[in-house]
Design a protein around this motif. Structure first.
Motif: not given
Ligand code: FAD
Length: 200
Positions: A158-171
């Motif tokens: 969560x921390x990585x994807x919130x601070x970096x727009x080029x990492x997206x997370x889909x569950x």
């Protein structure tokens, strides 16, 4: 390949059934994200069992190696690693092993990662490797779990994807979904891919 000895320096429960083991390994030659190690347990009578575990940690020069083990009911090795192994104990391991399913920080192409369950472990090493190398390559992770409580590394992802727009997370949730989740539980299929805007 020689067996090395790692000393357990930390233990952290990711979920009720999965534990991260941090080892300090002397003369560890570092590794590439995606590689694994073999772990060998030897009983006092000489009987030994070997199992493979992906490296969860980013490559580092400090000899720090992290593994995350999911406990399988009635398994021979994983119940020991997740319930009995204690800080200060030593573990034999051999590696790093594997050269094809890897991500190197000099790679520049966008990456789509797809994980189910404990299959997240080598992909987490890639995400951590990208972060520690300061890479800005776009990463997308599709992570399928049985239920929300089964997610490994939740806060860090969560921390990585919130601070970096080029990492997206889909569950994706196969058996139980969170209340606010837009889809009922189910396996990843073509409509999931289309609706999640993951189409390539
Ligand atoms: C490259 C690689 C990387 C891996 N990375 C990870 C990782 O990062 N994290 C992770 O948790 N695992 C990982 N694994 C899986 C890991 O190697 C082990 O297979 C896992 O931990 C189970 O080992 P175990 O000794 O606990 O279970 P085992 O004793 O090997 O048993 C496995 C399952 O089979 C069942 N079983 C055993 N014998 C029988 C039988 N005769 N009949 C019916 N059922 C039986 C057991 O009840 C258990 O559920 C990886 C495997 C590979 C090959």
């Amino acid at each position: 390949m020689m067996w090395r000895v790692g000393t357990v320096v930390a233990l952290h429960d990711e979920t009720p059934t999965a534990r991260t083991i941090t080892l300090q390994v002397a003369d560890w030659p570092s590794h590439v994200a995606g590689q694994h190690v073999d772990v060998r347990l030897t009983a006092p009578d000489g009987y030994s069992a070997v199992r493979s575990y992906s490296l969860a940690s980013a490559p580092n020069a400090e000899g720090r190696v992290e593994l995350t083990v999911e406990r399988l009911p009635d398994g021979e090795v994983s119940p020991y690693l997740t319930q009995e192994l204690a800080v200060g104990e030593r573990l034999e391991l051999r590696g790093p092993i594997g050269g094809w399913f890897v991500w190197r920080s000099r790679q520049t192409e966008p990456i789509q990662l797809i994980a189910g369950g404990s299959g997240i472990v080598p992909l987490m090493a890639m995400i951590r490797s990208r972060a520690s190398a300061g890479s800005t390559v776009p990463f997308r992770l599709l992570y399928s779990v049985r239920e929300p409580g089964a997610v490994f590394y939740r806060d860090e992802l969560q921390a990585i994807s919130s601070r970096d727009d080029s990492v997206t997370l889909t569950y994706a949730n196969t058996r139980a979904a969170p209340k606010d989740f837009p889809r009922p539980p189910g396996r990843v299929d073509t409509s999931f891919i289309a609706e999640s805007d993951l189409a390539l």
